[in-house]
Each structure stands twice: as structure tokens, then as C-alpha cells.
Design a protein around this motif. Structure first.
Motif, PDB file in Angstrom:
ATOM      1  N   SER A  72      -1.861   1.877  -7.607  1.00  0.00           N
ATOM      2  CA  SER A  72      -2.220   0.468  -7.411  1.00  0.00           C
ATOM      3  C   SER A  72      -3.688   0.198  -7.711  1.00  0.00           C
ATOM      4  N   LEU A  73      -4.426   1.237  -8.077  1.00  0.00           N
ATOM      5  CA  LEU A  73      -5.820   1.024  -8.494  1.00  0.00           C
ATOM      6  C   LEU A  73      -5.891   0.108  -9.708  1.00  0.00           C
ATOM      7  N   LYS A  74      -4.820   0.015 -10.477  1.00  0.00           N
ATOM      8  CA  LYS A  74      -4.810  -0.895 -11.627  1.00  0.00           C
ATOM      9  C   LYS A  74      -4.975  -2.342 -11.166  1.00  0.00           C
ATOM     10  N   LEU A  75      -4.236  -2.725 -10.136  1.00  0.00           N
ATOM     11  CA  LEU A  75      -4.361  -4.079  -9.598  1.00  0.00           C
ATOM     12  C   LEU A  75      -5.741  -4.301  -8.995  1.00  0.00           C
ATOM     13  N   CYS A  76      -6.283  -3.269  -8.355  1.00  0.00           N
ATOM     14  CA  CYS A  76      -7.626  -3.376  -7.774  1.00  0.00           C
ATOM     15  C   CYS A  76      -8.678  -3.611  -8.848  1.00  0.00           C
ATOM     16  N   LYS A  77      -8.504  -2.966  -9.991  1.00  0.00           N
ATOM     17  CA  LYS A  77      -9.467  -3.128 -11.087  1.00  0.00           C
ATOM     18  C   LYS A  77      -9.438  -4.554 -11.645  1.00  0.00           C
ATOM     19  N   VAL A  78      -8.276  -5.173 -11.625  1.00  0.00           N
ATOM     20  CA  VAL A  78      -8.194  -6.579 -12.022  1.00  0.00           C
ATOM     21  C   VAL A  78      -8.916  -7.453 -10.996  1.00  0.00           C
TER      22      VAL A  78
ATOM     23  N   PHE B  65      -4.629   8.231  -6.529  1.00  0.00           N
ATOM     24  CA  PHE B  65      -3.501   7.822  -5.709  1.00  0.00           C
ATOM     25  C   PHE B  65      -4.021   7.038  -4.514  1.00  0.00           C
ATOM     26  N   THR B  66      -3.132   6.275  -3.888  1.00  0.00           N
ATOM     27  CA  THR B  66      -3.577   5.347  -2.851  1.00  0.00           C
ATOM     28  C   THR B  66      -2.560   5.266  -1.711  1.00  0.00           C
ATOM     29  N   VAL B  67      -3.025   4.666  -0.618  1.00  0.00           N
ATOM     30  CA  VAL B  67      -2.175   4.244   0.496  1.00  0.00           C
ATOM     31  C   VAL B  67      -2.127   2.724   0.452  1.00  0.00           C
ATOM     32  N   ASN B  68      -0.926   2.153   0.435  1.00  0.00           N
ATOM     33  CA  ASN B  68      -0.769   0.706   0.304  1.00  0.00           C
ATOM     34  C   ASN B  68      -0.082   0.116   1.529  1.00  0.00           C
ATOM     35  N   ILE B  69      -0.707  -0.875   2.147  1.00  0.00           N
ATOM     36  CA  ILE B  69      -0.100  -1.580   3.276  1.00  0.00           C
ATOM     37  C   ILE B  69      -0.275  -3.080   3.048  1.00  0.00           C
ATOM     38  N   ALA B  70       0.834  -3.823   3.098  1.00  0.00           N
ATOM     39  CA  ALA B  70       0.774  -5.277   2.915  1.00  0.00           C
ATOM     40  C   ALA B  70       1.556  -5.972   4.011  1.00  0.00           C
ATOM     41  N   LEU B  71       1.098  -7.150   4.387  1.00  0.00           N
ATOM     42  CA  LEU B  71       1.851  -8.012   5.290  1.00  0.00           C
ATOM     43  C   LEU B  71       2.466  -9.134   4.459  1.00  0.00           C
TER      44      LEU B  71
END
Length: 270
Positions: A204-210, A103-109
Motif C-alpha cells: 500500500s506504499l503505492k497509495l501513500c506515494k500518491v 510491506f505494511t500494516v493496514n488498518i481502516a475504519l
């Protein structure tokens, strides 16, 4: 605006929220509630959101926040926002409940519907992925140790994508949301490229792996919300990849009237 945002401050906020999550994660038992959409909610989601909202508001009071666990204003109010923070205080609540660490913490601007900065922190792994438009995407393990030193995190981190050798095409899929359409997509892909390896991981680790090159493609034919993908899309795009609508092949956009994402595919540019 993005040039005025200090990445290390946002990373610090994500780690503070992650530490709050870990305090609850390490307890013997915690209450699990069910939201209106039947998704799970824990006290960890709420406490992480409190940390992030307080810190972002203190540092950048002029930028509004749209968080999964916050108040969702109407589109009539939101559509005038040129900038906003998109936050998922605990992405992968099902993985949190299963206690598998994914699991993750996600912050985007977001700037004019586009993610221009992303930070994703995996508390159990103590690993952070971060990116900023014009700077690039990065991965740093054992980030809590480095923060104490005051050293420049970008200099310490590995720039993405990494140099990963793969024999077969690797497709990454959700551990909790493998859909029939995803299976069909993989079968079609096999006819094009031959052998395909499936990697399963949560959040969101899936996107990180890409972004780091561990996976070639992440097809998502199941529901997601804007806060699930914004930070990850920034990290993928700033590493040279793309996250595109399956029909139009246009990049996903944010702060839409409907906060659901369309089906999408994330991949590195070939």
C-alpha cells in the motif's frame, strides 16, 4: 463514530503489529505457506492479525473486524454493518519474503461503505501514514521514537500532500504485479503528457506515494482486495486526491458482497 476514534490508539496498534512482524522478519528462516488463491502466507501475517484483532476488540468492542487473515462472514451478516474495521495485517507478503522492506500494516475504519480513517505503518522504515475525515492526511518518520515522548503525533507529522517538485509525470506501479493493461495505460498517458517516469514499490506504499505527491498516478489493472486499499484510499482522499473505478470514475466502496476491488486509478485532483 469516527470522531470518537483516537488516531494515536490505532497508530499504536499498527506499530505493535509491525514490531511483531519485525521479530519474524529478522529471523534467518520462516515458513511460507500457500493459500487457496495461491498467495503466500507466513507466520508473520498470523501473528500481526492476532495483535490487531485483540487490540481493536479491547478498545472498540462494538465495531466488527473484517481482516484478510480473519473469519470472513457472509454478506447477509456483513451488510447490516454501518461501521467496520478493514485490516490487512501484512500487506505485501511477497515483499516480506523477498526481505526488501516494502510491506505494511493496514488498518481502516469504514463508515457506510466509505473509508473515513486510515493508518498504514511500514515497520522497516518506521514510517506511518495516517488520516481521519475532517482532520487530513499525515506522514511521520521515526514514529516509534516520538510515541515514547507522548507528544501529539499530528503536530509532529508532515501534512500531505508534501511540496514535491517533479520534472515529469510520475506513475507508480506494483513491483510484483505489473500487468499488460498497466503498460498500455502508461503508453497512452505518454502520448498525452510526454515523458513519464515509472516508480516501482510494493504494498500500500503505492497509495501513500500518491497521497504525499511523490507520484501523480497509480493505475491498478490487476486484482486487489478491499483490505489492500481501504486505508490507503482514506489517506489519498483526505490529502485531496481520489481513488476511482476506471469505468465509472466513482470512488471505491467497501464491505461489498464481492470483496474484490474493481480496477482503479488513484491520483491527486488536478
Amino acid at each position: 463514530m469516527v470522531g470518537n476514534i483516537k488516531l494515536h490508539e490505532i497508530i499504536n496498534i499498527a506499530i505493535k503489529a509491525g514490531n511483531r512482524i519485525l521479530e519474524i522478519y529478522q529471523t534467518v528462516d520462516f515458513e511460507v505457506q500457500t493459500k487457496q488463491d495461491d498467495s503466500p502466507l507466513t507466520i508473520a501475517d498470523k501473528k500481526s492479525n492476532e495483535v490487531i484483532t485483540k487490540e481493536l476488540t479491547t478498545l472498540y468492542p462494538e465495531i466488527p473486524i473484517l481482516s484478510e487473515e480473519g473469519i470472513h462472514l457472509s454478506y447477509e451478516e456483513r451488510k447490516m454493518w454501518e461501521y467496520l474495521w478493514l485490516v490487512d495485517p501484512l500487506d505485501g507478503t511477497k515483499e516480506f519474503i523477498k526481505k526488501n522492506g516494502e510491506f505494511t500494516v493496514n488498518i481502516a475504519l469504514i463508515e457506510k461503505e466509505k473509508p473515513v480513517l486510515g493508518v498504514i505503518y511500514a515497520p522497516v522504515l518506521d514510517t506511518v501514514y495516517f488520516s481521519k475525515e475532517g482532520v487530513g492526511s499525515f506522514k511521520l518518520e521515526k514514529v516509534s521514537e516520538y510515541l515514547k515522548t507522548g507528544r501529539d503525533l499530528i503536530e509532529l507529522a508532515n501534512r500531505l500532500p508534501l511540496n514535491v517538485e517533479k520534472e515529469n509525470t510520475k506513475v507508480i506501479a506494483s513491483r510484483s504485479h505489473m500487468s499488460k493493461e498497466t503498460k498500455e495505460y502508461v503508453n497512452v498517458l505518454k502520448k498525452k503528457v510526454g515523458e513519464v517516469d515509472i516508480i516501482s514499490i510494493g504494498s500500500s506504499l503505492k497509495l501513500c506515494k500518491v497521497a504525499e505527491g511523490e507520484a501523480d498516478i497509480y493505475p491498478r489493472f490487476a486484482p486487489t482486495m478491499e483490505w489492500d486499499t481501504a486505508a490507503g484510499q482514506a489517506i489519498v482522499e483526505h490529502s485531496g486526491g481520489k481513488v476511482i473505478h476506471t469505468d465509472s470514475e466513482e470512488s471505491l466502496r467497501y464491505n461489498k458482497e464481492n470483496l474484490f476491488n474493481p480496477w482503479f486509478i488513484a491520483k491527486m485532483n488536478a
